[in-house]
Design an enzyme around this catalytic site. Structure first.
Site, PDB file in Angstrom:
ATOM      1  N   HIS A 138       0.854  -1.189   0.000  1.00  0.00           N
ATOM      2  CA  HIS A 138       0.000   0.000   0.000  1.00  0.00           C
ATOM      3  C   HIS A 138       0.886   1.234   0.000  1.00  0.00           C
ATOM      4  CE1 HIS A 138      -3.272   2.729   0.799  1.00  0.00           C
ATOM      5  NE2 HIS A 138      -2.708   3.141   1.937  1.00  0.00           N
ATOM      6  N   LYS A 159      -0.159  10.782   1.000  1.00  0.00           N
ATOM      7  CA  LYS A 159       0.703  10.161  -0.033  1.00  0.00           C
ATOM      8  C   LYS A 159       0.277  10.584  -1.439  1.00  0.00           C
ATOM      9  CE  LYS A 159      -0.214   5.951   1.311  1.00  0.00           C
ATOM     10  NZ  LYS A 159      -1.107   6.264   2.445  1.00  0.00           N
ATOM     11  N   ASP A 177      -1.845   4.037  -4.563  1.00  0.00           N
ATOM     12  CA  ASP A 177      -2.658   3.207  -3.662  1.00  0.00           C
ATOM     13  C   ASP A 177      -2.118   1.783  -3.519  1.00  0.00           C
ATOM     14  OD1 ASP A 177      -4.918   3.034  -1.867  1.00  0.00           O
ATOM     15  OD2 ASP A 177      -5.766   1.640  -3.323  1.00  0.00           O
ATOM     16  N   ARG A 243      18.434  13.711  12.471  1.00  0.00           N
ATOM     17  CA  ARG A 243      18.694  15.070  12.009  1.00  0.00           C
ATOM     18  C   ARG A 243      19.988  15.183  11.210  1.00  0.00           C
ATOM     19  NH1 ARG A 243      17.645  19.277  16.801  1.00  0.00           N
ATOM     20  NH2 ARG A 243      17.897  20.680  15.009  1.00  0.00           N
TER      21      ARG A 243
END
Length: 312
Positions: A138, A159, A177, A243
């Site tokens: 997915h 998305k 999808d 980071r």
């Protein structure tokens, strides 16, 4: 694993069926193709009966030199109930002994006008593609600067909207999808869209849109090798996000691993730009340019220089 039969080869390569039509739907379970030259000489001890058998000019020329008894014996042993099919190349005539044996056991006997080497290569490529292990994920698959980026995340995280923004920026949509992923070889994953939803994007509030119709044929592509996964998740204040980018997380799909990045989502973050830069940075890393590693080395040298000054 997808099912491939001799009938699929018949349609794909415009082959001619000569005998054994009742076995046309026998499953082909391996992409390996056998050219049974040593079997023509009578050695069947290690005969790979479950492979497609390809007969070219060499095999059939040798066959013509055999006695009538040996001809019948070889063809009967060549045609087994496990054999998914036999193909003759170069449009050569099929021996009557082969026609009889194939019809008797129901082994589809096919013929092509292609040369033996070219036919073998084409069929192997076709079978490798269709018999490769497959799974469905997915997510959204987009081609960004030549990098196949798989965008994953929980439903509603954004998305498809991010994919739409990427398409507007000139990148190409592969699937939305649901992404069908095949491992064509170890370490190589190729993603494509299910045929039913090809070129389509679902945008909440708008519904289904056709990307190719809206943005042109250059905005889509049928398949793409997957190199990078970017997982979108809602920003969690209690979670420490990377980071620097020194540690590289991996994601396993079937038996292959790809690089995975986790990008937190919150209002004000331009996800399309972030993902676009992530793809460019990933490509730079593959070229040997790692900004995070360079910064770490620079920082280490500064710290070491400071420690040296303290001892002066």
């Amino acid at each position: 694993m997808a099912k491939v039969t001799a009938n699929d080869l018949l349609e794909e390569f415009q082959l001619e069926i000569l005998a054994g039509e009742e076995g046309i739907y026998r499953p082909i379970t391996t992409s390996d193709i056998s050219r049974p030259g040593i079997e023509m000489a009578g050695f069947f001890t290690y005969y790979p009966a479950k492979r497609l058998q390809l007969l070219g000019r060499t095999e059939l020329s040798f066959f013509e030199q055999l006695s009538n008894y040996d001809k019948e014996d070889r063809m009967e042993k060549l045609c087994t109930y496990d054999t998914p099919g036999i193909i003759i190349s170069r449009g050569l005539e099929a021996p009557k002994e082969l026609l009889a044996a194939a019809e008797k056991v129901g082994v589809p006997l096919l013929r092509s006008n292609m040369t033996t080497t070219r036919l073998s290569s084409s069929i192997t490529t076709f079978l490798d593609s269709h018999l490769a292990p497959m799974t469905a994920v997915h997510g959204v698959l987009v081609d960004i600067y030549g990098i196949g980026v798989l965008i994953t995340g929980n439903s509603g995280v954004g998305k498809s909207e991010t994919a739409l923004d990427l398409v507007r920026r000139g990148h190409r949509l592969v699937a939305d999808d649901s992404v069908e992923i095949r491992q064509v070889e170890e370490g190589t994953l190729v993603g494509r869209s299910p045929e039913l939803i090809q070129h389509l994007l679902e945008i909440r509030g708008l519904g289904i849109i056709n990307v190719m119709t809206l943005f042109g044929a250059g905005a889509v592509r049928p398949f793409k090798r997957i190199s990078l996964c970017i997982n979108l998740e809602l920003w969690d204040q209690n979670k420490a996000y990377d980071r620097l980018g020194l540690e590289e997380e991996k994601m396993k799909i079937i038996d292959s691993e790809i690089t995975k990045l986790t990008v937190p989502v919150r209002p004000g973050r331009n996800l399309a730009v972030i993902i676009e830069v992530a793809a460019m940075n990933f490509r730079l890393k593959r070229l040997g340019i790692d900004a995070a590693q360079e910064f770490s080395e620079r920082l280490t040298s500064v710290i070491e220089a400071g420690d040296h000054d303290e001892f002066q």
